[in-house]
Design a protein around this motif. Sequence first.
Motif, short mmCIF file in Angstrom:
data_model
loop_
_atom_site.label_atom_id
_atom_site.label_comp_id
_atom_site.label_asym_id
_atom_site.label_seq_id
_atom_site.Cartn_x
_atom_site.Cartn_y
_atom_site.Cartn_z
N VAL A 236 0.04 -4.43 2.82
CA VAL A 236 0.78 -3.21 3.19
C VAL A 236 -0.08 -2.36 4.11
N ILE A 237 0.56 -1.77 5.12
CA ILE A 237 -0.15 -0.87 6.03
C ILE A 237 0.49 0.51 5.98
N LEU A 238 -0.31 1.52 6.28
CA LEU A 238 0.20 2.89 6.32
C LEU A 238 -0.64 3.68 7.33
N ASP A 239 -0.54 3.28 8.61
CA ASP A 239 -1.24 4.05 9.64
C ASP A 239 -0.36 5.23 10.06
N GLY A 240 -0.80 5.97 11.06
CA GLY A 240 -0.07 7.16 11.47
C GLY A 240 1.33 6.87 11.94
N ASN A 241 1.52 5.75 12.64
CA ASN A 241 2.86 5.39 13.12
C ASN A 241 3.80 5.10 11.95
N VAL A 242 3.31 4.36 10.97
CA VAL A 242 4.14 4.01 9.82
C VAL A 242 4.46 5.25 9.00
N LYS A 243 3.49 6.12 8.84
CA LYS A 243 3.75 7.37 8.12
C LYS A 243 4.87 8.16 8.78
N ARG A 244 4.84 8.21 10.11
CA ARG A 244 5.86 8.98 10.83
C ARG A 244 7.25 8.38 10.63
N VAL A 245 7.36 7.05 10.71
CA VAL A 245 8.64 6.39 10.50
C VAL A 245 9.17 6.67 9.10
N LEU A 246 8.33 6.52 8.10
CA LEU A 246 8.79 6.66 6.72
C LEU A 246 9.08 8.10 6.34
N THR A 247 8.27 9.05 6.83
CA THR A 247 8.56 10.44 6.49
C THR A 247 9.87 10.89 7.11
N ARG A 248 10.20 10.40 8.29
CA ARG A 248 11.48 10.76 8.90
C ARG A 248 12.65 10.03 8.24
N LEU A 249 12.46 8.76 7.99
CA LEU A 249 13.54 7.97 7.39
C LEU A 249 13.97 8.56 6.05
N HIS A 250 12.98 9.02 5.26
CA HIS A 250 13.28 9.55 3.93
C HIS A 250 13.11 11.07 3.84
N ALA A 251 12.86 11.74 4.97
CA ALA A 251 12.65 13.19 4.98
C ALA A 251 11.65 13.60 3.90
N VAL A 252 10.50 12.97 3.91
CA VAL A 252 9.47 13.24 2.90
C VAL A 252 8.81 14.57 3.20
N GLU A 253 8.90 15.49 2.27
CA GLU A 253 8.36 16.82 2.46
C GLU A 253 6.85 16.83 2.25
N GLY A 254 6.16 17.73 2.96
CA GLY A 254 4.73 17.92 2.75
C GLY A 254 3.89 17.18 3.77
N TRP A 255 2.67 17.67 3.96
CA TRP A 255 1.73 17.05 4.88
C TRP A 255 1.30 15.70 4.31
N PRO A 256 1.38 14.61 5.10
CA PRO A 256 1.05 13.27 4.58
C PRO A 256 -0.38 13.12 4.10
N GLY A 257 -1.26 14.04 4.47
CA GLY A 257 -2.63 13.98 3.98
C GLY A 257 -2.80 14.44 2.55
N ARG A 258 -1.79 15.07 1.99
CA ARG A 258 -1.87 15.47 0.58
C ARG A 258 -1.72 14.24 -0.32
N PRO A 259 -2.52 14.14 -1.37
CA PRO A 259 -2.51 12.92 -2.20
C PRO A 259 -1.12 12.54 -2.72
N ALA A 260 -0.35 13.52 -3.20
CA ALA A 260 0.97 13.20 -3.76
C ALA A 260 1.90 12.64 -2.69
N VAL A 261 1.84 13.22 -1.49
CA VAL A 261 2.68 12.74 -0.39
C VAL A 261 2.24 11.35 0.05
N GLU A 262 0.93 11.15 0.13
CA GLU A 262 0.43 9.84 0.54
C GLU A 262 0.80 8.76 -0.47
N ARG A 263 0.75 9.08 -1.75
CA ARG A 263 1.16 8.10 -2.77
C ARG A 263 2.63 7.72 -2.59
N ARG A 264 3.47 8.71 -2.30
CA ARG A 264 4.89 8.45 -2.07
C ARG A 264 5.07 7.53 -0.86
N LEU A 265 4.33 7.75 0.20
CA LEU A 265 4.45 6.94 1.40
C LEU A 265 3.94 5.52 1.17
#
Length: 370
Positions: free
Chosen positions: A144-173
């Motif tokens: 599994v990968i989660l670079d900046g590009n993948v984070k952007r796709v997934l946060t938009r696709l699922h409207a994930v709230e919060g800065w991706p650098g926060r542990p809870a947000v990163e775990r969700r991603l």
Amino acid sequence: MTDHPPAILAPETFQRRLLDWFEVHGRHDLPWQQDRTPYRVWVSEIMLQQTQVATVIPYFERFMARFPDVQALATASQDEVLHLWTGLGYYARGRNLHKAARTVVAEHDGAFPVDSLEAMAALPGIGPSTAGAIIAQSTGRRAVILDGNVKRVLTRLHAVEGWPGRPAVERRLWALADHYTPDRRLVDFTQAMMDLGATLCSRGRPDCAACPFSDACLAHARGEERRFPESKPRKALPTRHAVMLVLQDDQGRVLLEQRPSSGLWGGLWSLPQFEDEAGLQGWLDQHAPRAELDAAWSPFTHVFSHFRLEITPRPARVTRLDAVGEGRRWFDPEAPDSIGLAAPVKGLLESLRPFTLSAPVSPHSDAQEK
């Protein structure tokens, strides 16, 4: 915008749409996609961290020409490595690349430990996402990968709230990335995810009309594409000041000193640097008492991720210097050595004419240090 939220895609549907799009619109001819060895993929992944593909390609090709395998990189000097990294930015990547090569040779008999995600992620400069990308791209095994590009796709696709650098947000991603990652065609899937984020789902101007997921994207349904991913809370960048000594001898050579291995421009060669004029004068009194100071050149600003550095070049000339001291050397701008140079210092040295201390054009202004 729509009155009804889009349906969440099943993993198989997501994978099919993504790979169909990749077949037609993805990037298939990048230099590191040829002869996909763990070494070549690793070098490309490190170079691509926070750097665009177009910038990386010539650096990657020069790097491969000089260091065709991990053994060649491991036996090189740090100066050789950083010289080829000069201008690419974020120099800790170059230092860690060199350390990791030596670790692979010393502890893994020259073979990357692609059978173990944990062992790959433990190498200097490699985290879980980069390790996953190297394994998937070079072996085709599921990772599994989660670079900046993948984070952007997934946060938009699922409207994930919060800065991706926060542990809870990163775990969700990470959970979402794992949910969508298939068991087959991993080479194409990981490249497709990165390509989608880099070309269509870009930060500034996402091309939603061409996106294979526009009907399933929550951010698009809300008309809030640019809101996601949320930015890191910003603080005002503090400004620091530095005086750089441009000391030339009667042959036009410039005195350089090597920075400490860690910290600002770690391991690179730079001009002697001081917090103020008093510090510079004290150094001259001790090391070059016969030096003649000229008027300061115009200051310029170099921008790092966490502060701005205002640099004032201070030219001086000396007829003879008996000993330059450990960690210092003379540098001839007309016949430059293959050493790693701090970006603003490289610009200053390139602008110097031999046997003169005429003020050059500022080499950088508000340049982003990488």
